[in-house]
Motif scaffolding. Structure first.
Motif, mmCIF file in Angstrom:
data_model
loop_
_atom_site.group_PDB
_atom_site.id
_atom_site.type_symbol
_atom_site.label_atom_id
_atom_site.label_comp_id
_atom_site.label_asym_id
_atom_site.label_seq_id
_atom_site.Cartn_x
_atom_site.Cartn_y
_atom_site.Cartn_z
ATOM 1 N N ASP A 190 -59.010 34.822 99.468
ATOM 2 C CA ASP A 190 -58.689 34.218 100.529
ATOM 3 C C ASP A 190 -58.210 32.882 100.271
ATOM 4 O O ASP A 190 -58.208 32.347 99.211
ATOM 5 N N PHE A 191 -57.219 32.541 101.185
ATOM 6 C CA PHE A 191 -56.386 31.553 101.154
ATOM 7 C C PHE A 191 -56.228 30.692 102.465
ATOM 8 O O PHE A 191 -56.567 31.096 103.634
ATOM 9 N N ASN A 192 -56.391 29.253 102.496
ATOM 10 C CA ASN A 192 -56.286 28.149 103.377
ATOM 11 C C ASN A 192 -55.624 27.033 102.992
ATOM 12 O O ASN A 192 -55.348 26.873 102.083
ATOM 13 N N ALA A 193 -55.552 26.249 104.089
ATOM 14 C CA ALA A 193 -54.777 25.049 103.865
ATOM 15 C C ALA A 193 -55.286 24.106 102.557
ATOM 16 O O ALA A 193 -54.654 23.172 102.206
ATOM 17 N N SER A 194 -56.752 24.253 102.513
ATOM 18 C CA SER A 194 -57.542 23.310 101.574
ATOM 19 C C SER A 194 -57.352 24.117 99.948
ATOM 20 O O SER A 194 -58.313 23.541 99.156
ATOM 21 N N GLY A 195 -57.324 25.295 100.027
ATOM 22 C CA GLY A 195 -57.518 25.851 98.872
ATOM 23 C C GLY A 195 -57.742 27.412 98.620
ATOM 24 O O GLY A 195 -57.098 28.085 99.807
ATOM 25 N N ILE A 196 -58.342 27.944 97.749
ATOM 26 C CA ILE A 196 -58.476 29.474 97.181
ATOM 27 C C ILE A 196 -59.843 29.663 97.078
ATOM 28 O O ILE A 196 -60.740 29.059 96.453
ATOM 29 N N THR A 197 -60.259 30.938 97.812
ATOM 30 C CA THR A 197 -61.508 31.280 97.400
ATOM 31 C C THR A 197 -61.380 32.616 96.626
ATOM 32 O O THR A 197 -60.573 33.775 96.911
ATOM 33 N N THR A 198 -61.949 32.862 95.402
ATOM 34 C CA THR A 198 -61.722 33.892 94.596
ATOM 35 C C THR A 198 -62.981 34.988 95.123
ATOM 36 O O THR A 198 -63.643 34.942 95.992
ATOM 37 N N ASP A 199 -62.589 36.293 94.383
ATOM 38 C CA ASP A 199 -63.623 37.426 94.763
ATOM 39 C C ASP A 199 -64.946 37.344 94.327
ATOM 40 O O ASP A 199 -66.023 37.905 94.857
ATOM 41 N N THR A 200 -65.260 36.294 93.466
ATOM 42 C CA THR A 200 -66.616 35.901 93.000
ATOM 43 C C THR A 200 -67.311 34.482 93.825
ATOM 44 O O THR A 200 -68.213 34.183 93.347
ATOM 45 N N ASN A 201 -66.403 34.252 95.026
ATOM 46 C CA ASN A 201 -66.996 33.366 95.892
ATOM 47 C C ASN A 201 -66.861 31.866 95.154
ATOM 48 O O ASN A 201 -67.533 31.143 95.646
ATOM 49 N N TYR A 202 -65.995 31.836 94.084
ATOM 50 C CA TYR A 202 -65.683 30.153 93.821
ATOM 51 C C TYR A 202 -64.488 29.815 94.612
ATOM 52 O O TYR A 202 -63.619 30.557 94.835
ATOM 53 N N THR A 203 -64.479 28.309 94.628
ATOM 54 C CA THR A 203 -63.325 28.023 95.250
ATOM 55 C C THR A 203 -62.622 27.000 94.394
ATOM 56 O O THR A 203 -63.230 26.117 93.710
ATOM 57 N N ILE A 204 -61.306 26.830 94.581
ATOM 58 C CA ILE A 204 -60.469 25.932 93.999
ATOM 59 C C ILE A 204 -59.938 25.153 95.281
ATOM 60 O O ILE A 204 -59.127 25.492 95.957
ATOM 61 N N ASN A 205 -60.447 23.968 95.122
ATOM 62 C CA ASN A 205 -59.804 22.832 96.194
ATOM 63 C C ASN A 205 -58.496 22.299 95.724
ATOM 64 O O ASN A 205 -58.472 21.812 94.593
ATOM 65 N N ALA A 206 -57.328 22.325 96.510
ATOM 66 C CA ALA A 206 -56.199 21.711 95.854
ATOM 67 C C ALA A 206 -55.288 21.385 97.308
ATOM 68 O O ALA A 206 -55.364 21.701 98.420
ATOM 69 N N HIS A 207 -54.494 20.396 96.993
ATOM 70 C CA HIS A 207 -53.849 19.666 98.100
ATOM 71 C C HIS A 207 -52.631 20.764 98.263
ATOM 72 O O HIS A 207 -52.080 21.009 99.324
ATOM 73 N N ASP A 208 -51.847 21.464 97.164
ATOM 74 C CA ASP A 208 -50.943 22.327 97.369
ATOM 75 C C ASP A 208 -51.258 23.561 96.715
ATOM 76 O O ASP A 208 -52.004 23.687 95.678
ATOM 77 N N ILE A 209 -50.531 24.779 97.160
ATOM 78 C CA ILE A 209 -51.006 26.304 96.799
ATOM 79 C C ILE A 209 -49.642 26.646 96.194
ATOM 80 O O ILE A 209 -48.800 26.684 97.454
ATOM 81 N N VAL A 210 -49.495 27.169 95.158
ATOM 82 C CA VAL A 210 -48.347 28.055 94.800
ATOM 83 C C VAL A 210 -48.737 29.473 94.610
ATOM 84 O O VAL A 210 -49.348 29.872 93.695
ATOM 85 N N VAL A 211 -47.741 30.436 95.359
ATOM 86 C CA VAL A 211 -48.074 31.705 95.183
ATOM 87 C C VAL A 211 -46.847 32.420 94.503
ATOM 88 O O VAL A 211 -45.807 32.305 95.005
ATOM 89 N N THR A 212 -47.129 32.920 93.325
ATOM 90 C CA THR A 212 -46.254 33.422 92.426
ATOM 91 C C THR A 212 -46.474 34.874 91.929
ATOM 92 O O THR A 212 -46.618 35.127 90.687
ATOM 93 N N THR A 213 -46.877 35.747 92.939
ATOM 94 C CA THR A 213 -47.359 37.124 92.657
ATOM 95 C C THR A 213 -46.176 38.239 92.587
ATOM 96 O O THR A 213 -46.518 39.340 93.154
ATOM 97 N N ASN A 214 -44.962 37.679 92.409
ATOM 98 C CA ASN A 214 -43.895 38.750 92.547
ATOM 99 C C ASN A 214 -43.529 38.910 93.899
ATOM 100 O O ASN A 214 -42.356 38.472 94.244
ATOM 101 N N THR A 215 -44.436 39.640 94.728
ATOM 102 C CA THR A 215 -44.208 39.640 96.374
ATOM 103 C C THR A 215 -45.631 38.773 96.679
ATOM 104 O O THR A 215 -46.406 38.766 96.274
ATOM 105 N N PRO A 216 -45.369 38.132 97.929
ATOM 106 C CA PRO A 216 -46.281 37.126 98.424
ATOM 107 C C PRO A 216 -47.516 37.925 98.775
ATOM 108 O O PRO A 216 -47.408 38.825 99.662
ATOM 109 N N VAL A 217 -48.682 37.608 98.439
ATOM 110 C CA VAL A 217 -49.998 38.148 98.895
ATOM 111 C C VAL A 217 -50.743 37.380 99.869
ATOM 112 O O VAL A 217 -51.607 37.951 100.640
ATOM 113 N N ASN A 218 -49.965 36.026 100.440
ATOM 114 C CA ASN A 218 -50.506 35.307 101.192
ATOM 115 C C ASN A 218 -49.936 35.573 102.547
ATOM 116 O O ASN A 218 -50.401 35.181 103.666
ATOM 117 N N ASP A 219 -48.847 36.128 102.630
ATOM 118 C CA ASP A 219 -47.935 36.735 103.879
ATOM 119 C C ASP A 219 -48.253 37.847 104.230
ATOM 120 O O ASP A 219 -48.327 38.976 103.509
#
Length: 490
Positions: A190-219
């Protein structure tokens, strides 16, 4: 390159999803400026398209510059050429600065006419455009140094090549040395304005998120209407060392005046004291819509021109995202302030990925960059309207698969190691029979936008013909925009 999976919540300045050249370049440039960065990848570093590239470093792009000038104007075409040339310079500088052993070297490039393109006029037209946008070093020459007759071709001096996985390994070491964090085997759920949640339910809190997955998985939709997915195929042939002059070679394809990519692209990779690897690619097609004899065609083309081939031990394919206006999308994700994307790299992923590192890091650091507008993901492509409607009409047509019969009517028709799509009442089901004879069933509905997937017999995958999501024979997502596996039924 394997790192540990994320095993706790963390806070960083910038979270980067995707451990290919774009994500690693962003992390490298930001870490050099003191930013705290974290890169996550659900595979290992370089396990996506960056590990499948043929690694041509060039500003001679898949699209001709006279077409780019029509689409983006003379200044736009000039910026595009400058940015890709700068990317090669930056790679060379990083290799030297970080002492990365990755076989980087400068080589010349040659664009020659294919056997089906007998007219010289497109080459002259391209040369005139390149001269207008300042690339006066490009020359028309009578012959390339290839071991077969190419005839008149365009000579692009001082392009480059390298070993992409060795380069990524060097970037990873440099990022770690500057305090950056890298996690592999870590899937962003999952993605939101404050960070990322992984499939193991850990979070990365970040001011900025960069998606470089060849084609965007956030859109969900917007960016996927502006680009289209293609497969490209590659062989690696063993040849005697120094039997082919080291250079980048590209043919013009069947119609140089159209929008088709070069149909064949060639380079030479050193292997050992007695052998080089001749890397030849091409024969692109839309994902999920054609499974031609690509490898056989490439082998035939290659053997006719390179008689010194000993054997062909390698075959692989790649996933190319073609932007409608022939220029990548790099920058802020539309309607987002702190989410950035890099996509639409066409067949020039290594230079596009490096441009992404430079441009996105500048945007995050609030520095002006002359390339920002030309690569802006929110830009309007008025002169690519025809391509936009053609590609999206093609997508709409794929939804008629809901109305059709399946490939088979019963799993009894399915051989071991094969898959298919079949109808069960009102539903479409993807089925695969493994080597032990056990049948596995999944929903044939792509989790992205509900298109019916198709079995790819060449690569034993299920592919979505709409926006290019791909899944293993056991339903695991390989390539986005889907960020979820197929729904397992049996």
């Amino acid at each position: 390159m394997v790192f540990s999976p994320l095993s706790r919540d963390i806070t960083v300045d910038v979270a980067i999803i995707g451990g290919g050249i774009a994500g690693m370049s962003v992390a490298y440039f930001l870490s050099r400026q003191g930013k705290k960065v974290a890169v996550i990848d659900d595979g290992v570093i370089g396990s996506g398209e960056s590990g499948r590239t043929t690694a041509h470093l060039t500003y001679a792009l898949d699209e001709r510059y006279y077409e780019l000038e029509n689409l983006h104007g003379r200044d736009g075409a000039k910026l595009i050429a400058e940015s890709h040339n700068a990317a090669i310079d930056h790679i060379e500088s990083i290799v030297r600065k970080e002492n990365i052993s990755c076989d980087f070297e400068r080589v010349d490039g040659y664009l020659f006419r294919s056997g089906e393109d007998s007219e010289e006029e497109p080459l002259n037209k391209e040369l005139d455009t390149l001269s207008r946008i300042g690339r006066k070093e490009v020359r028309l020459v009578k012959e390339s140094p290839a071991p077969f007759h190419t005839g008149i071709c365009l000579h692009f001096p001082l392009q480059g090549q390298f070993h992409p996985l060795k380069y990524l390994s060097g970037l990873a070491q440099a990022i770690i040395q500057r305090g950056g964090k890298i996690f592999t085997g870590t899937h962003a759920k999952d993605f939101n304005a404050s960070g990322i949640t992984t499939d193991t339910n850990y979070t990365i809190n970040a001011h900025d998120i960069v998606v470089t997955t060849n084609t965007p998985v956030n859109d969900r939709l917007q960016m996927h209407t502006k680009q289209a997915p293609y497969r490209t195929y590659v062989i690696g042939a063993r040849i005697p060392k120094d039997s082919v002059t080291k250079a980048l070679y590209w043919d013009t394809g069947k119609n140089m005046g159209g929008v088709a990519n070069p149909y064949h692209y060639v380079r030479i990779q050193p292997v050992d004291e007695t052998n080089d690897l001749l890397i030849v690619g091409g024969e692109d097609h839309k994902v999920g819509q054609a499974y031609n004899n690509a490898y056989e065609k490439i082998e035939q083309w290659t053997k006719e021109r390179f008689p010194m081939i000993k054997n062909i031990p390698y075959r692989w394919s790649g996933h190319i995202i073609e932007p409608m206006d022939s220029t990548g999308f790099i920058g802020r994700n539309p309607l987002d302030k702190t989410v950035y994307i890099a996509t639409g790299f066409s067949g020039n992923g290594m230079t596009h990925g490096t441009i992404a590192g430079i441009l996105i890091s500048d945007l995050i650091l609030e520095k002006k960059n002359p390339w920002a507008d030309i690569y802006d993901p929110a830009r309007k492509s008025f002169f690519a309207v025809k391509e936009y409607f053609e590609e999206n009409l093609n997508v709409v047509k794929q939804y008629t698969e809901w109305l059709k019969k399946g490939d088979i009517s019963s799993t009894d028709e399915l051989a071991s190691g094969q898959g298919a799509v079949m109808r069960k009442k009102l539903s479409k089901v993807a089925v695969y029979r493994d080597e032990q004879g056990i049948v596995h069933e999944f929903s044939a509905v792509c989790p992205h936008l509900g298109c019916i997937i198709r079995w790819n017999p060449k690569e034993k995958t299920f592919d979505c013909p709409c926006h290019g999501s791909r899944f293993t024979n056991y339903g695991k997502v390989i390539t986005g925009p889907s960020n979820r596996d197929l729904n397992k039924l049996v």
